[in-house]
Design a protein around this motif. Structure first.
Motif: not given
Length: 212
Positions: A57-58, A61, A65, A120, A124, A127, A164-165, A168-169
């Protein structure tokens, strides 16, 4: 004399306990019986497997971005009425939204655990839809036929990208250590940072694909 001898023994024991803390590479080892072997590669893989959804997820993300921010906002979105201030406003809007998103799990801890790690990770990954959305908005900006649509669409998309960035992060970085034991938290943090930096690197590279 007996009391002095007992105090000396206690001090020696405390010193031994303190000296038992050592460091092996990036991993700290605490073992009351003496220096241990540290976290092995097998241990790191086992920890990573338990936080795989958080790590994915991280990473994804920041891939999404950095694929869009700041290049697309600064170079591809244009509005004649705002001129050069439009990219400045979008970048400011993103940074503000990102800060708000990062603060939400801290102010409302339930926001960090509102969804399971698997969900999650899926959110992510979803996105990636920001990419075609920004491409469509950039297309409207280039042909000049949208009127004020570029401004409204650009601002809404940028705010959503930023919130969301941040949310989520921050959420996955906060909850990942809870998926492992206390002794593995430091190793878990290092693994999460590795995936975060990997996402930043890949995302920065993908940002150049808009120029192709």
């Amino acid at each position: 004399a007996a009391s002095s001898s007992s105090s000396s023994s206690s001090l020696v024991g405390m010193n031994r306990t303190r000296t038992s803390r050592t460091r092996r590479g990036m991993w700290r080892v605490e073992d009351d019986e003496g220096p241990g072997p540290g976290t092995t590669l097998r241990d790191a893989v086992a920890i990573a497997s338990r936080v795989k959804h958080h790590a994915f997820a991280v990473a994804v993300t920041y891939v999404v971005t950095l694929s869009i921010f700041p290049g697309v906002l600064a170079e591809d979105l244009r509005d004649d009425s705002m001129g050069d201030w439009f990219p400045v406003a979008l970048i400011a809007a993103f940074n503000l939204a990102d800060v708000v998103g990062k603060c939400v799990p801290g102010v409302y801890p339930a926001a960090a655990t509102a969804f399971s790690p698997r969900t999650m990770a899926a959110m992510a990954a979803a996105r990636v839809l920001f990419v075609p959305a920004f491409m469509a908005t950039a297309g409207l900006s280039s042909d000049g036929s949208s009127g004020g649509g570029v401004v409204s669409a650009g601002v809404v998309l940028t705010l959503a990208l930023g919130v969301t960035n941040g949310w989520y992060s921050a959420s996955v970085m906060m909850t990942a250590p809870k998926a492992v034991s206390a002794a593995e938290c430091e190793a878990c943090g290092t693994i999460m940072v590795f995936f975060l930096l990997s996402g930043l690197t890949i995302g920065a590279f993908c940002g150049w694909l808009w120029l192709v």
